[in-house]
Design a protein around this motif. Structure first.
Motif, PDB file in Angstrom:
ATOM      1  N   SER A  77      91.330  99.746 -40.353  1.00 24.78           N
ATOM      2  CA  SER A  77      92.775  99.696 -40.143  1.00 24.78           C
ATOM      3  C   SER A  77      93.379  98.398 -40.654  1.00 24.78           C
ATOM      4  O   SER A  77      94.490  98.377 -41.202  1.00 24.78           O
ATOM      5  N   PHE A  78      92.654  97.292 -40.477  1.00 19.67           N
ATOM      6  CA  PHE A  78      93.185  95.983 -40.857  1.00 19.67           C
ATOM      7  C   PHE A  78      92.345  95.289 -41.934  1.00 19.67           C
ATOM      8  O   PHE A  78      92.824  94.362 -42.586  1.00 19.67           O
ATOM      9  N   TRP A  79      91.109  95.744 -42.129  1.00 19.30           N
ATOM     10  CA  TRP A  79      90.220  95.019 -43.043  1.00 19.30           C
ATOM     11  C   TRP A  79      89.107  95.939 -43.489  1.00 19.30           C
ATOM     12  O   TRP A  79      88.540  96.692 -42.690  1.00 19.30           O
ATOM     13  N   ALA A  80      88.803  95.885 -44.798  1.00 18.39           N
ATOM     14  CA  ALA A  80      87.709  96.697 -45.325  1.00 18.39           C
ATOM     15  C   ALA A  80      86.511  95.831 -45.694  1.00 18.39           C
ATOM     16  O   ALA A  80      85.371  96.161 -45.369  1.00 18.39           O
ATOM     17  N   GLY A  81      86.749  94.722 -46.361  1.00 18.15           N
ATOM     18  CA  GLY A  81      85.653  93.825 -46.727  1.00 18.15           C
ATOM     19  C   GLY A  81      85.076  94.129 -48.094  1.00 18.15           C
ATOM     20  O   GLY A  81      85.372  95.159 -48.710  1.00 18.15           O
ATOM     21  N   ILE A  82      84.230  93.256 -48.532  1.00 21.35           N
ATOM     22  CA  ILE A  82      83.608  93.391 -49.851  1.00 21.35           C
ATOM     23  C   ILE A  82      82.596  94.518 -49.853  1.00 21.35           C
ATOM     24  O   ILE A  82      81.863  94.723 -48.885  1.00 21.35           O
ATOM     25  N   GLY A  83      82.566  95.274 -50.945  1.00 21.75           N
ATOM     26  CA  GLY A  83      81.580  96.326 -51.099  1.00 21.75           C
ATOM     27  C   GLY A  83      82.029  97.672 -50.555  1.00 21.75           C
ATOM     28  O   GLY A  83      81.314  98.657 -50.701  1.00 21.75           O
ATOM     29  N   VAL A  84      83.204  97.720 -49.931  1.00 23.78           N
ATOM     30  CA  VAL A  84      83.703  98.991 -49.391  1.00 23.78           C
ATOM     31  C   VAL A  84      84.567  99.702 -50.421  1.00 23.78           C
ATOM     32  O   VAL A  84      84.333 100.862 -50.754  1.00 23.78           O
ATOM     33  N   GLY A  85      85.574  99.028 -50.901  1.00 25.23           N
ATOM     34  CA  GLY A  85      86.371  99.561 -52.008  1.00 25.23           C
ATOM     35  C   GLY A  85      87.527 100.456 -51.629  1.00 25.23           C
ATOM     36  O   GLY A  85      88.346 100.772 -52.462  1.00 25.23           O
ATOM     37  N   SER A  86      87.593 100.928 -50.397  1.00 24.61           N
ATOM     38  CA  SER A  86      88.678 101.828 -50.025  1.00 24.61           C
ATOM     39  C   SER A  86      88.929 101.740 -48.534  1.00 24.61           C
ATOM     40  O   SER A  86      88.044 101.426 -47.746  1.00 24.61           O
ATOM     41  N   TYR A  87      90.157 102.056 -48.157  1.00 21.49           N
ATOM     42  CA  TYR A  87      90.526 102.059 -46.744  1.00 21.49           C
ATOM     43  C   TYR A  87      90.576 103.479 -46.168  1.00 21.49           C
ATOM     44  O   TYR A  87      90.907 103.666 -45.034  1.00 21.49           O
TER      45      TYR A  87
END
Length: 361
Positions: free
Chosen positions: A351-361
Motif C-alpha cells: 500500500s505504501f512501499w514495494a521495495g527493490i526487486g518487486v517492480g509493481s504495486y
C-alpha cells in the motif's frame, strides 16, 4: 482490495489512497501560496512595444470561469460517465449489484484522482515558474504608471549618458499603488489559464476516449512468424503448403517458404489482419475533441486579452498537456489496450512501499 482478507477492504490500502489525496491537496495549497508571493521583477524597457498593450479589466475567461471549465465540468462529466457507462455491456446479468457499484465507485475515484493530480501538478509548476521568471506581461506599462521624469534614476545597466531612452529600468520606476495588480504584471510566463485548462480538459478528452473506446485501430503484436496468410484476401480459406506432401506442386520451393495456395478448405482459427480492428464511428470523436478545443479557446483568450505573449501560452499549454497525459496513465490503462479500465487498487502488502526487486504495486 486485499485478497488475503476475503475481499474485505484493507485499512492500510484506504489510508494509502487518502495519503494520495492529502499530497495532491497539499500541492495545490502550496501553488495557491505561490500566487500570493511577490514574483521576481525582470527589468524592462519603456520603449518595448511588446509590453505596451492596454490593460483589459474584463477578461473573456475569468479565474472563476476557468475553475468551472477546467475543474468542475470535467469532474461532473467523469462522475456521469462512471455512473451510467461503467461497468459496460460485458457484465453478465447474474453479477451482484454490490459488485457493480463497487466497480463504478472505483472508476469514479480513479477518474477524480487522476484529474486532481493533473490540475495540482500543472498549478504548482506554473505558479512556481511565474515567480521564478518574473516576466512582464504585454500590458505591464499600463499597470506600471512609470515615473517618466526620473528615468535615469531607475536605469539598470546600459550606458546612462547615451541612448537613454533605450535603457532598461527596474520595477521601482512604477508608481502603481495597487501592489497586487503590479505584481501580477510580472507573471506572464508561463500562462496559468493555458496550463490549467489543458490539464483539466485534455485529461477529460483522454478519459472519454478511454471509456468510449475511441482509439486509432492497431494490429496487436504477435510472435515472429513467416506465415503471412493473415494478410491474404480470405485467410480462413487459405492453406499453407506442406512441403512433405506437395513437392510435386512446387519443385522449386525453398525451406521456410509458406506461400498461400488456392483455397482448399476453411479454417476459422485464422483471422484476417484487417478484421482484428476497425475504426470507431467518427461521431464519437466529437465527445473527445470538444474538451481539447475548449482548452485551445481558453488559451487563445489570454493572447487577445493582452495577458500573455505567444510563447507563454504555448509553454503553459505544454505543461498542462504533459500533466494530463502523465496523470491519466498513472491511474489508467493505455487507451488502445485497456478496454476503458483504470488500474486496480494497490495490494495491501504494498500500500505504501514495494521495495527493490518487486517492480509493481
Amino acid at each position: 482490495r486485499s485478497r488475503a482478507h476475503g475481499g474485505r477492504v484493507s485499512i492500510a490500502l484506504i489510508l494509502s489512497y487518502v495519503f494520495d489525496w492529502i499530497i495532491i491537496v497539499a500541492a495545490a495549497a502550496v501553488a495557491a501560496v505561490f500566487s500570493t508571493i511577490a514574483p521576481n521583477k525582470r527589468p524592462f524597457s519603456l520603449n518595448n512595444a511588446e509590453i505596451s498593450y492596454p490593460f483589459v479589466a474584463k477578461e473573456k475567461i475569468s479565474t472563476a470561469t476557468l475553475a468551472i471549465c477546467g475543474l468542475a465540468a470535467p469532474a461532473a462529466i467523469i462522475f456521469i460517465v462512471c455512473l451510467f457507462l461503467v461497468p459496460g455491456p460485458t457484465v453478465p446479468k447474474s453479477t451482484p449489484k454490490a459488485l457493480i457499484w463497487r466497480r463504478k465507485l472505483w472508476e469514479w475515484h480513479t477518474g477524480w484522482l487522476g484529474l486532481a493530480l493533473s490540475l495540482a501538478a500543472a498549478f504548482l509548476i506554473t505558479n512556481g515558474m511565474k515567480n521564478l521568471f518574473g516576466k512582464p506581461r504585454p500590458d505591464l506599462l499600463s499597470r506600471c504608471n512609470p515615473d517618466l521624469l526620473n528615468i535615469g534614476k531607475y536605469a539598470v545597466g546600459g550606458f546612462p549618458n547615451a541612448l537613454e531612452g533605450f535603457n532598461v529600468v527596474s520595477a521601482a520606476i512604477c508608481q502603481q499603488t495597487d501592489k497586487s495588480l503590479l505584481n501580477d504584471g510580472f507573471r506572464s510566463f508561463p500562462s496559468g489559464h493555458s496550463s490549467f485548462s489543458a490539464a483539466g480538459l485534455i485529461y477529460l478528452s483522454l478519459f472519454l476516449a478511454s471509456k468510449l473506446a475511441i482509439t486509432i485501430p492497431f494490429l496487436a503484436p504477435s510472435f515472429y512468424s513467416q506465415d503471412r496468410s493473415m494478410f491474404s484476401a480470405f485467410p480462413s480459406r487459405a492453406e499453407k503448403t506442406d512441403l512433405k506432401t506437395s513437392r510435386f506442386l512446387s519443385q522449386d520451393k525453398q525451406p521456410g517458404d509458406n506461400r498461400v495456395q488456392l483455397p482448399s478448405g476453411h479454417n476459422d482459427a485464422i483471422i484476417a489482419a484487417r478484421n482484428q480492428a476497425a475504426a470507431p464511428p467518427v461521431y464519437l470523436l466529437i465527445f473527445a475533441i470538444i474538451p481539447f478545443f475548449a482548452a485551445i479557446y481558453i488559451s487563445s483568450t489570454r493572447y487577445s486579452d493582452f495577458r500573455h505573449h505567444g510563447f507563454d501560452i504555448l509553454f503553459g499549454f505544454f505543461i498542462g498537456t504533459v500533466a494530463a497525459v502523465f496523470s491519466f496513465r498513472w491511474y489508467h490503462l493505455p487507451i488502445n489496450q485497456g478496454a476503458g479500465w483504470s488500474w486496480g487498487p494497490r495490494s495491501k502488502e504494498r500500500s505504501f512501499w514495494a521495495g527493490i526487486g518487486v517492480g509493481s504495486y
